[in-house]
Motif scaffolding. Structure first.
Motif, short mmCIF file in Angstrom:
data_model
loop_
_atom_site.label_atom_id
_atom_site.label_comp_id
_atom_site.label_asym_id
_atom_site.label_seq_id
_atom_site.Cartn_x
_atom_site.Cartn_y
_atom_site.Cartn_z
N TRP A 1 -88.65 -71.20 -22.95
CA TRP A 1 -88.96 -70.14 -22.01
C TRP A 1 -88.00 -70.21 -20.81
CZ3 TRP A 1 -92.51 -73.40 -24.16
CH2 TRP A 1 -93.54 -72.84 -24.93
N ARG A 2 -87.80 -69.08 -20.15
CA ARG A 2 -87.10 -69.10 -18.87
C ARG A 2 -88.04 -69.59 -17.78
NH1 ARG A 2 -84.78 -63.70 -16.96
NH2 ARG A 2 -86.60 -62.79 -17.97
N MET A 3 -87.53 -70.42 -16.88
CA MET A 3 -88.33 -70.87 -15.75
C MET A 3 -88.49 -69.75 -14.72
SD MET A 3 -90.05 -73.15 -14.23
CE MET A 3 -90.62 -73.53 -12.57
N SER A 4 -87.38 -69.09 -14.38
CA SER A 4 -87.41 -67.99 -13.43
C SER A 4 -87.03 -66.69 -14.12
CB SER A 4 -86.44 -68.26 -12.27
OG SER A 4 -86.29 -67.09 -11.47
N LEU B 1 -74.88 -75.06 -22.90
CA LEU B 1 -74.91 -76.45 -22.47
C LEU B 1 -73.84 -76.74 -21.43
CD1 LEU B 1 -76.36 -79.11 -22.96
CD2 LEU B 1 -74.79 -79.57 -24.86
N SER B 2 -72.75 -75.99 -21.42
CA SER B 2 -71.69 -76.19 -20.43
C SER B 2 -71.96 -75.47 -19.13
CB SER B 2 -70.34 -75.73 -21.01
OG SER B 2 -70.00 -76.48 -22.15
N GLY B 3 -73.06 -74.74 -19.05
CA GLY B 3 -73.40 -74.02 -17.83
C GLY B 3 -72.88 -72.61 -17.78
N ASN B 4 -72.32 -72.09 -18.87
CA ASN B 4 -71.85 -70.71 -18.91
C ASN B 4 -73.03 -69.76 -19.12
OD1 ASN B 4 -68.99 -71.47 -18.82
ND2 ASN B 4 -69.33 -72.21 -20.91
N LEU B 5 -73.05 -68.65 -18.40
CA LEU B 5 -74.13 -67.69 -18.52
C LEU B 5 -74.02 -66.95 -19.85
CD1 LEU B 5 -76.55 -66.32 -17.05
CD2 LEU B 5 -74.90 -64.61 -16.22
N LEU B 6 -75.06 -67.03 -20.69
CA LEU B 6 -75.08 -66.35 -21.98
C LEU B 6 -75.68 -64.96 -21.88
CD1 LEU B 6 -76.31 -69.28 -24.26
CD2 LEU B 6 -73.98 -68.40 -24.07
N ARG B 7 -76.80 -64.83 -21.22
CA ARG B 7 -77.48 -63.55 -21.05
C ARG B 7 -78.01 -63.46 -19.61
NH1 ARG B 7 -79.53 -61.50 -26.21
NH2 ARG B 7 -77.91 -62.07 -27.72
N SER B 8 -77.71 -62.36 -18.95
CA SER B 8 -78.20 -62.15 -17.59
C SER B 8 -79.71 -61.95 -17.59
CB SER B 8 -77.51 -60.93 -16.98
OG SER B 8 -78.13 -60.55 -15.77
N GLY B 9 -80.35 -62.41 -16.53
CA GLY B 9 -81.79 -62.21 -16.40
C GLY B 9 -82.17 -60.83 -15.93
N SER C 1 -89.10 -60.50 -19.62
CA SER C 1 -89.74 -61.42 -20.56
C SER C 1 -89.31 -62.85 -20.27
CB SER C 1 -89.36 -61.06 -22.00
OG SER C 1 -89.85 -59.78 -22.34
N ARG C 2 -90.19 -63.77 -20.54
CA ARG C 2 -89.92 -65.17 -20.29
C ARG C 2 -89.50 -65.92 -21.56
NH1 ARG C 2 -91.21 -67.96 -15.80
NH2 ARG C 2 -92.70 -66.35 -15.13
#
Length: 462
Positions: free
Chosen positions: A384-387, A395-403, A408-409
């Motif tokens: 789940w997303r926390m926020s 895993l490298s910290g690259n954004l895959l999908r914008s919130g 949805s969580r």
């Protein structure tokens, strides 16, 4: 001056030798913690083939000795719908290989030089080949140690290229599961006193590059820290870690903030085993600044299990639970996204499409011993997303999908089966199958095909 230098070297070589083990040390992933000098006694050997490569005396009496070793790994992987089908051309099947030869020169108990090469490549993999996949020939590790007694303690100063790993490797890791492990150009100080060990380090990560001897330190990132551990390797009972890790990145990027990042992580870990139970619980708090914004992030991670040695197959039931904070308001001048810094590869399993940033998960598992050589594990992971204001990262910290595209969580569900093989000290094998089924957040924000992943590997190490 020459006489003074000669006297100093002689004193270092001839100071009281440490008590050496009389049994083989465990094989490690970093290799430099293995000490084979007990084999300088001809009566200590067992006749194993690898002993001839260890503790080779270079001077009478073996005051100067050389140990050598090698890891050879072959791995095959096949993945379908990578990125949940973002690019159909990324369906891929390929082979990976690597060789990690090393040499460990020890002069008395005080002086030591360690060197390790890496030769790693791929076959049939779709380009472009990433840094964790290919490094045709380069220096993976090359450092020197100076060890001196500090009263009842032992101190070691280490300088050069080295692999660093602390605790559960959630923040500083070897990245061993990737084809090219991670190294740092660093200076490390180590003090060992009874059950306590304290490490201080300062360094920059090494950028792995594909050609010959072209790896260079990353000028944009650095790390420093102090890590204390009590009771590590004691077997039964409880161990405790406490640490501070500093981190700087000139070009950081998160959904809630970009720019120059300086982050400070304070953490503690409780771990151990007793009466069939094992536990590994960790809490981390992060502060700092990124492009003028304040950083306020945190993470809690746990791994708890129980093994029934008296039952057939010696089953172990385990449960991992992790929470890593996300950013709650991109406009409030404060970044809440947790940064795992230099995390281990295959963080959540053989398949790890998401990283521990803005994340909550539950990870039950069962492991059974099919025989002395074979074991089987099965696990399921829910994410789940926390926020809801922050996105999903790799895993490298690259954004895959914008919130921004979903309220949805739920991110998705992962399942995994792993069959493992180990024969003595030198041969290991693995066969795995994993899938990741997208949840409602991914369905709202892009392609939603199920990822399928198969991995197999064989490792020879001595």
């Amino acid at each position: 001056m020459r006489r003074w230098r000669g006297a100093l070297v002689a004193a270092l070589l001839l100071q009281s030798a440490p008590v050496l083990a009389e049994t083989p040390p465990p094989l490690t992933n970093s290799r430099y913690d293995e000490d084979y000098r007990y084999l300088l006694d001809p009566a200590a050997g067992s006749g194993a083939f690898w002993e001839r490569f260890k503790a080779i005396p270079l001077t009478p009496g073996g005051t100067v000795s050389l140990s050598t070793g090698l890891e050879a790994r072959l791995r095959g992987e096949a993945v379908r719908n990578s990125g949940w089908g973002q690019d159909e051309s990324r369906n891929d099947a390929y082979g990976l290989w690597r060789l990690l030869p090393y040499a460990d020169l020890r002069a008395g108990p005080a002086l030591r030089v360690f060197g390790q090469l890496i030769m790693a490549g791929s076959a049939g993999k779709l380009g472009p080949e990433g840094a964790p996949d290919v490094d045709r020939t380069d220096l993976l590790q090359g450092f020197a140690d100076l060890s001196v007694p500090l009263g009842d303690a032992q101190g070691t100063l280490r300088a050069g290229r080295q692999m660093l790993a602390y605790g559960s490797e959630r923040l500083i890791s070897l990245r061993y599961g990737a084809n090219v492990p991670r190294a740092f150009d660093a200076v490390t100080g180590i003090v060992q006193s009874g059950p306590w060990r304290v490490d201080g380090f300062l360094g920059r990560p090494v950028r792995a590059a594909p050609d010959l001897f072209d790896d260079r330190r990353d000028g944009g990132r650095s790390a420093w820290g102090l890590y204390a551990t009590h009771g590590a390797g004691s077997g039964l009972g409880t161990g405790l870690d406490a640490y501070y890790i500093g981190y700087s990145n000139r070009a950081a990027s998160f959904e809630g903030g970009q720019g120059r990042e300086e982050r400070h992580t304070f953490g503690t870990r409780l771990f151990g085993k007793a009466d069939g139970w094992d536990w590994n619980w960790e809490a981390m708090l992060q502060t700092g600044r990124i492009d003028g914004e304040t950083i306020a992030a945190w993470s809690v991670a746990s791994d708890t299990g129980h093994r029934w040695d008296g039952l057939p197959l010696r089953p172990r039931l385990g449960l991992k639970a992790n929470i890593a904070s996300g950013d709650h308001d991109p406009g409030d001048g404060r970044l809440g996204t947790f940064n795992p810094l230099f995390p281990r590869a295959k963080y959540f399993g053989e398949l790890t499409p998401v990283g521990p940033l803005n994340l909550m998960n539950l990870h039950p598992s069962v492991d059974v011993a099919l025989s002395d050589e074979f074991s089987l594990s099965a696990s399921a992971i829910a994410y789940w997303r926390m926020s809801l204001e922050d996105g999903v990262y790799d895993l490298s910290g690259n954004l895959l999908r914008s919130g921004a595209g979903s309220r949805s969580r739920y991110i998705g569900t992962q399942g995994e089966l792993v069959l493992s093989y180990a024969a003595g000290r030198t041969v290991e094998g693995l066969l795995s199958y994993s899938l990741f089924q997208p949840g409602s957040f991914l369905q709202d924000t892009g392609p939603v095909k199920t990822i399928h992943f198969v991995g197999m590997e064989a490792v020879f190490k001595f």
